[in-house]
Design an enzyme around this catalytic site. Structure first.
Site, PDB file in Angstrom:
ATOM      1  N   ALA A  35      -4.250  -7.949   3.105  1.00 24.66           N
ATOM      2  CA  ALA A  35      -4.030  -7.753   1.668  1.00 24.66           C
ATOM      3  C   ALA A  35      -2.742  -6.949   1.515  1.00 24.66           C
ATOM      4  O   ALA A  35      -2.300  -6.278   2.449  1.00 24.66           O
ATOM      5  CB  ALA A  35      -5.204  -6.990   1.073  1.00 24.66           C
ATOM      6  N   GLU A  87      -9.480 -12.816   7.386  1.00 27.79           N
ATOM      7  CA  GLU A  87     -10.566 -13.286   6.511  1.00 27.79           C
ATOM      8  C   GLU A  87     -10.249 -14.644   5.909  1.00 27.79           C
ATOM      9  O   GLU A  87     -11.122 -15.484   5.753  1.00 27.79           O
ATOM     10  CB  GLU A  87     -10.841 -12.255   5.419  1.00 27.79           C
ATOM     11  CG  GLU A  87     -11.446 -10.966   5.980  1.00 27.79           C
ATOM     12  CD  GLU A  87     -11.588  -9.879   4.935  1.00 27.79           C
ATOM     13  OE1 GLU A  87     -10.547  -9.380   4.456  1.00 27.79           O
ATOM     14  OE2 GLU A  87     -12.725  -9.543   4.585  1.00 27.79           O
ATOM     15  N   GLY A 134      -7.186  -9.116   5.587  1.00 25.47           N
ATOM     16  CA  GLY A 134      -7.405 -10.249   4.698  1.00 25.47           C
ATOM     17  C   GLY A 134      -6.874 -11.544   5.279  1.00 25.47           C
ATOM     18  O   GLY A 134      -7.379 -12.625   4.989  1.00 25.47           O
ATOM     19  N   GLU A 138      -8.812  -2.929   8.899  1.00 28.22           N
ATOM     20  CA  GLU A 138      -9.026  -2.178   7.671  1.00 28.22           C
ATOM     21  C   GLU A 138      -9.579  -0.779   7.944  1.00 28.22           C
ATOM     22  O   GLU A 138      -9.293   0.164   7.225  1.00 28.22           O
ATOM     23  CB  GLU A 138      -9.983  -2.916   6.746  1.00 28.22           C
ATOM     24  CG  GLU A 138      -9.424  -4.187   6.131  1.00 28.22           C
ATOM     25  CD  GLU A 138      -9.637  -5.420   6.981  1.00 28.22           C
ATOM     26  OE1 GLU A 138      -9.798  -5.303   8.209  1.00 28.22           O
ATOM     27  OE2 GLU A 138      -9.627  -6.527   6.400  1.00 28.22           O
TER      28      GLU A 138
HETATM   29  N1  T1G Z   1       0.750  -4.779   2.889  1.00 26.88           N
HETATM   30  C1  T1G Z   1       1.959  -4.407   2.437  1.00 26.88           C
HETATM   31  N2  T1G Z   1       3.031  -4.150   3.232  1.00 26.88           N
HETATM   32  C2  T1G Z   1       2.836  -4.272   4.552  1.00 26.88           C
HETATM   33  C3  T1G Z   1       1.597  -4.647   5.102  1.00 26.88           C
HETATM   34  C4  T1G Z   1       0.522  -4.909   4.203  1.00 26.88           C
HETATM   35  N3  T1G Z   1      -0.670  -5.311   4.639  1.00 26.88           N
HETATM   36  N4  T1G Z   1       1.731  -4.671   6.452  1.00 26.88           N
HETATM   37  C5  T1G Z   1       3.002  -4.329   6.718  1.00 26.88           C
HETATM   38  N5  T1G Z   1       3.671  -4.089   5.589  1.00 26.88           N
HETATM   39  C6  T1G Z   1       5.078  -3.708   5.473  1.00 26.88           C
HETATM   40  C7  T1G Z   1       5.344  -2.375   6.110  1.00 26.88           C
HETATM   41  O1  T1G Z   1       5.073  -1.340   5.186  1.00 26.88           O
HETATM   42  C8  T1G Z   1       6.823  -2.485   6.435  1.00 26.88           C
HETATM   43  O2  T1G Z   1       7.522  -2.305   5.221  1.00 26.88           O
HETATM   44  C9  T1G Z   1       6.972  -3.962   6.802  1.00 26.88           C
HETATM   45  O3  T1G Z   1       5.847  -4.640   6.227  1.00 26.88           O
HETATM   46  C10 T1G Z   1       6.962  -4.203   8.290  1.00 26.88           C
HETATM   47  O4  T1G Z   1       5.778  -3.574   8.787  1.00 26.88           O
HETATM   48  C11 T1G Z   1      -9.142  -7.279   1.680  1.00 26.88           C
HETATM   49  C12 T1G Z   1      -8.491  -4.734   2.212  1.00 26.88           C
HETATM   50  C13 T1G Z   1       1.605  -6.548  10.537  1.00 26.88           C
HETATM   51  C14 T1G Z   1       1.288  -5.464  12.771  1.00 26.88           C
HETATM   52  O5  T1G Z   1      -3.813  -3.176   7.968  1.00 26.88           O
HETATM   53  O6  T1G Z   1      -0.400  -3.529  11.109  1.00 26.88           O
HETATM   54  O7  T1G Z   1      -6.432  -6.721   4.234  1.00 26.88           O
HETATM   55  O8  T1G Z   1       8.827  -0.250   5.930  1.00 26.88           O
HETATM   56  O9  T1G Z   1       6.984  -1.878  10.179  1.00 26.88           O
HETATM   57  O10 T1G Z   1       5.677  -2.968  13.398  1.00 26.88           O
HETATM   58  O11 T1G Z   1     -10.125  -7.021   3.758  1.00 26.88           O
HETATM   59  O12 T1G Z   1       2.706  -4.034   9.671  1.00 26.88           O
HETATM   60  O13 T1G Z   1       9.834  -2.543   6.131  1.00 26.88           O
HETATM   61  O14 T1G Z   1       9.428  -1.543   3.853  1.00 26.88           O
HETATM   62  O15 T1G Z   1       4.489  -2.264  10.430  1.00 26.88           O
HETATM   63  O16 T1G Z   1       6.184  -5.467  13.134  1.00 26.88           O
HETATM   64  C15 T1G Z   1      -5.106  -5.006   6.445  1.00 26.88           C
HETATM   65  C16 T1G Z   1      -1.035  -3.607   8.396  1.00 26.88           C
HETATM   66  C17 T1G Z   1      -4.734  -4.600   5.046  1.00 26.88           C
HETATM   67  C18 T1G Z   1      -2.101  -4.648   8.682  1.00 26.88           C
HETATM   68  C19 T1G Z   1       3.548  -5.624  11.736  1.00 26.88           C
HETATM   69  N6  T1G Z   1      -3.919  -5.272   7.212  1.00 26.88           N
HETATM   70  N7  T1G Z   1       0.229  -3.958   8.969  1.00 26.88           N
HETATM   71  O17 T1G Z   1       4.001  -4.494  12.425  1.00 26.88           O
HETATM   72  O18 T1G Z   1       6.151  -4.015  11.178  1.00 26.88           O
HETATM   73  S1  T1G Z   1      -6.141  -4.200   4.076  1.00 26.88           S
HETATM   74  C20 T1G Z   1      -3.348  -4.287   7.919  1.00 26.88           C
HETATM   75  C21 T1G Z   1       0.446  -3.831  10.316  1.00 26.88           C
HETATM   76  C22 T1G Z   1      -6.939  -5.691   3.907  1.00 26.88           C
HETATM   77  C23 T1G Z   1      -8.875  -6.974   3.115  1.00 26.88           C
HETATM   78  C24 T1G Z   1      -8.332  -5.637   3.378  1.00 26.88           C
HETATM   79  C25 T1G Z   1       1.850  -4.100  10.774  1.00 26.88           C
HETATM   80  C26 T1G Z   1       2.041  -5.453  11.441  1.00 26.88           C
HETATM   81  P1  T1G Z   1       8.996  -1.615   5.292  1.00 26.88           P
HETATM   82  P2  T1G Z   1       5.826  -2.814  10.197  1.00 26.88           P
HETATM   83  P3  T1G Z   1       5.556  -4.226  12.635  1.00 26.88           P
END
Ligand code: T1G
Length: 675
Positions: free
Chosen positions: A63, A105, A102, A125
């Site tokens: 998400a 999912e 997500g 999450e």
């Molecule tokens: N939403 C918004 N921005 C995100 C994002 C996300 N999910 N994931 C990464 N970014 C942005 C991050 O802030 C950075 O921005 C850029 O992308 C590169 O990220 C309903 C509620 C995918 C493994 O927890 O683990 O889904 O600093 O530097 O090292 O059930 O990003 O460049 O402006 O980390 O190559 C669940 C979180 C969400 C995954 C890539 N998903 N992201 O790593 O790059 S909650 C996560 C990561 C959800 C649902 C629930 C990593 C990555 P900027 P990065 P990276």
């Protein structure tokens, strides 16, 4: 604004493609596009199957976290996934990169999943203090069983595509470079298949043993966290005989509770804080980085060895220098031993250990550093020693080489001043053990060149560190705040608190250990003047009696062979002796008083650090404390935590303890502001 979602027709297959850089986060526009695409497919008789895939570096990575806390726009993710699953035609998820949260999912809501071998699937999450809130806790166990669902949701660790295939989460592996074609072929293969496999229509047998075993095995790791237990409860619900709809309702209720809680706010704060810390606000756009092909490390002791390991693991050759062969051999021997211990745990293959050791060049001559692009000194913490070394390095190092000190509090500017190249001088403060602790304080000298700073900051991630920029001041960010906590703890000791009470309060708060346990781990003799006749503090008295901490099996505590601490009668006697000779008023302390007395001064010092420009932002200070000292992530770091306590309450606590309040902190408190 053009939609990040487009559709492509390939015969009787509709391909829905997301192009939403950087990670195809499932923001409102993506959700709306997916929803529309699926409804188009459902309503078009000429479409026999659907593929969902993503452009760019990864399948949906979750998400859009930036949307959290804001009003939901368009269809919710759970709703979109239900629409995908209810589609009367087979929908294939084509996965590359990291299908996370997500994103995973969405894949589970599809009827089939094909992935490239390098792909990962995960539900992280929980690391945001949440749980998969779009049906993941209910579909995952139905597809992969209770044990794997527990592991994935409650630890948040991703699994490989291969493991996912073995678990039945992925139906097929695509060629690493032919996902698009293979997914299309797979869709054509399953087009028209009946019945369409839907995760929500499956049931999963209860596995109480797995749940209890998992809870027990992770009790310590989950201590203090709310989200892991909620993830476990949701997986348990899915395997309790409840219907899918009942499970979804339970998941929604648990998700809403977590989302509204402080812990998730703290962990989401840290997600962005860590990424923000990597950015240096005043480095000009387009600053060229200096190539770092070889690193020189001076000193093969604990720090020098650990620092070397970080670069070797990143594939960067290291020349390591010592003053005596015996010390050099001991240092390189320790590096090998550490790597072999990691290899025994499966972290490295034996050939990788040989390759890393082969990239390590031990030498007794500083002259051998002349080809290094970055030289880090990790020698004795004494300014004269460091100045002499920097003078020599100035003559040896090639033009453009970066000269770094691993000092934990000495003045980088003084070291730079003895060289003809102050712009090339910087601080790289690694935390011990340097090959384990993730924090790297990058200390920017007054004359450190922007490209030098940018180069070192860019090195952090490849060597597995989280870098935070600090200005030049004693103790930089972390240790400067730590000393405030130590002073407060020592003062309470003199007034009547016991070391074990103070340590217990901080451990119950969520710290890995309290100040006195930490002293015994680091060494009571660190920074001691080493004169056993000069006894000016309780610490001096301990050190003079050889109570140097865990390494001597006695310090603030006594230790058994397994390093288990017990309160020491001798220490009590020493403390009592100091108390009796002071005119301090004796008193008892409540746990709340101990917490306020030790943590508020840290926040106060953080405010000064910000005010002086020694840290770029309050969230950087939080990152320092999470990765350098183990501050509990569910409390977001000292500055975030102070916001949750209320700065007015922090100021009142400092006033009550006669601690001079930082002007910036008082101003913020009076204005009702936060950090
Ligand atoms: N939403 C918004 N921005 C995100 C994002 C996300 N999910 N994931 C990464 N970014 C942005 C991050 O802030 C950075 O921005 C850029 O992308 C590169 O990220 C309903 C509620 C995918 C493994 O927890 O683990 O889904 O600093 O530097 O090292 O059930 O990003 O460049 O402006 O980390 O190559 C669940 C979180 C969400 C995954 C890539 N998903 N992201 O790593 O790059 S909650 C996560 C990561 C959800 C649902 C629930 C990593 C990555 P900027 P990065 P990276």
């Amino acid at each position: 604004m053009t939609s990040p979602i487009r559709t492509e027709r390939h015969g009787d297959v509709l391909v829905i493609v997301s192009d939403n850089p950087p990670v195809n986060a499932l923001g409102a526009a993506v959700r709306a596009g997916l929803d529309a695409g699926i409804k188009e497919a459902a309503g078009d008789a000429s479409i026999a199957a659907v593929v969902i895939r993503c452009d760019g570096r990864t399948f949906f990575a979750g998400a859009d976290i930036t949307e959290f806390g804001k009003p939901m726009r368009g269809p919710g993710l759970g709703e979109v996934i239900d629409t995908i699953e209810a589609c009367g035609k087979p929908v294939v998820a084509a996965i590359h990169g990291t299908a996370l949260g997500g994103g995973c999912e969405v894949a589970l809501g599809c009827h089939y999943r094909i992935a490239v071998p390098s792909a990962k699937l995960g539900t992280p999450e929980v690391k945001l203090g949440l749980l998969p809130g779009a049906g993941g806790t209910q579909r995952l166990p139905r597809l992969a069983g209770v044990a794997l669902a527990l592991e994935m949701t409650a630890t948040g660790n991703p699994i490989s595509a291969k493991k996912a295939q073995e678990a039945g989460l992925v139906d097929r592996l695509a060629g690493e470079d032919s996902l698009e074609a293979d997914a299309l072929a797979f869709a054509k293969e399953v087009a028209g298949h009946r019945p369409i496999p839907r995760a929500s229509e499956r049931t999963v047998a209860a596995d109480r043993e797995a749940v209890e075993a998992f809870r027990k095995a992770n009790a310590r790791k989950f201590r203090g966290f709310d989200a892991p237990a909620a993830n476990i409860a949701c997986v348990e619900k899915a395997s309790s005989g409840a219907t899918f709809a009942e499970g979804i309702a339970f998941e929604r209720e648990q998700f809403t509770k977590l989302m509204g809680g402080t812990q998730s706010a703290a962990q989401r704060h840290l997600f962005f804080a860590e990424r923000q810390a990597a950015k240096v606000d005043d480095i000009p756009e387009g600053t060229q980085l200096r190539p770092i092909k070889r690193v020189g490390v001076i000193g093969a002791g604990t720090m020098g060895g650990g620092i070397s390991m970080n670069f070797l693991q990143a594939g960067i050759p290291v020349t390591i220098v010592e003053t005596a062969q015996e010390a050099l051999d001991r240092g390189t021997g320790t590096i090998r031993k550490n790597y072999e211990a990691s290899a025994a745990k499966g972290r490295f293959q034996p050939e990788q250990v040989e390759a890393m050791m082969g990239a390590l060049t031990p030498t007794l001559s500083l002259d051998d550093l002349k080809e290094c692009d970055l030289i880090i000194e990790a020698v004795y913490e004494n300014m004269d020693v460091k100045k002499e070394l920097f003078t020599k390095l100035d003559a040896i190092a090639k033009p453009g080489a970066i000269l770094a000190s691993n000092t934990s509090y000495l003045n980088i500017d003084e070291m730079a001043a003895v060289t003809s190249r102050p712009g090339d001088v910087i601080g790289t403060h690694f935390f011990s053990p340097a090959n384990v602790m993730k924090l790297l304080e990058v200390v920017r000298g007054a004359q450190t060149a922007p490209d030098v700073l940018a180069t070192v900051m860019a090195l952090a991630k490849p060597i597995g560190k989280v870098a935070v920029v600090s200005g030049v001041c004693p103790g930089f960010i972390g240790n400067r705040m730590l000393s405030q906590r130590q002073q407060a703890a020592n003062a309470m000791l003199m007034q009547g608190a016991d070391p074990e009470q103070i340590d217990r309060v901080l451990v119950e708060f969520g710290m890995p250990m309290g100040p006195f346990q930490m002293g015994d781990l680091a060494g009571v003799d660190i920074g001691w003047h080493r004169d056993p006749n000069r006894i000016e503090s309780i610490r001096d008295a301990l050190a003079a009696r050889g109570r140097w901490g865990q390494k001597t099996k006695k310090g603030w505590y006594d230790y058994d062979d397994k390093r288990n601490p017990t309160p020491s009668p001798e220490v009590k006697e020493i403390i009592e002796d100091f108390r009796s000779r002071s005119n301090l008023q004796r008193r008892t302390f409540t746990d709340e008083e101990i917490l306020a007395a030790t943590l508020y001064p840290m926040v106060n010092e953080g405010a000064k650090i910000l005010d002086e420009g020694m840290a770029q932002r309050a969230s950087d200070i939080d990152v320092v404390w999470i990765y350098g000292y183990g501050w509990p992530v569910y409390r977001g770091g000292p500055m975030f935590w102070a916001n949750t306590v209320g700065l007015d309450k922090v100021v009142a606590g400092l006033d009550a303890n006669d601690v001079p309040v930082a002007p910036m902190l008082r101003r913020k408190a009076e204005a009702g502001e936060k950090f």
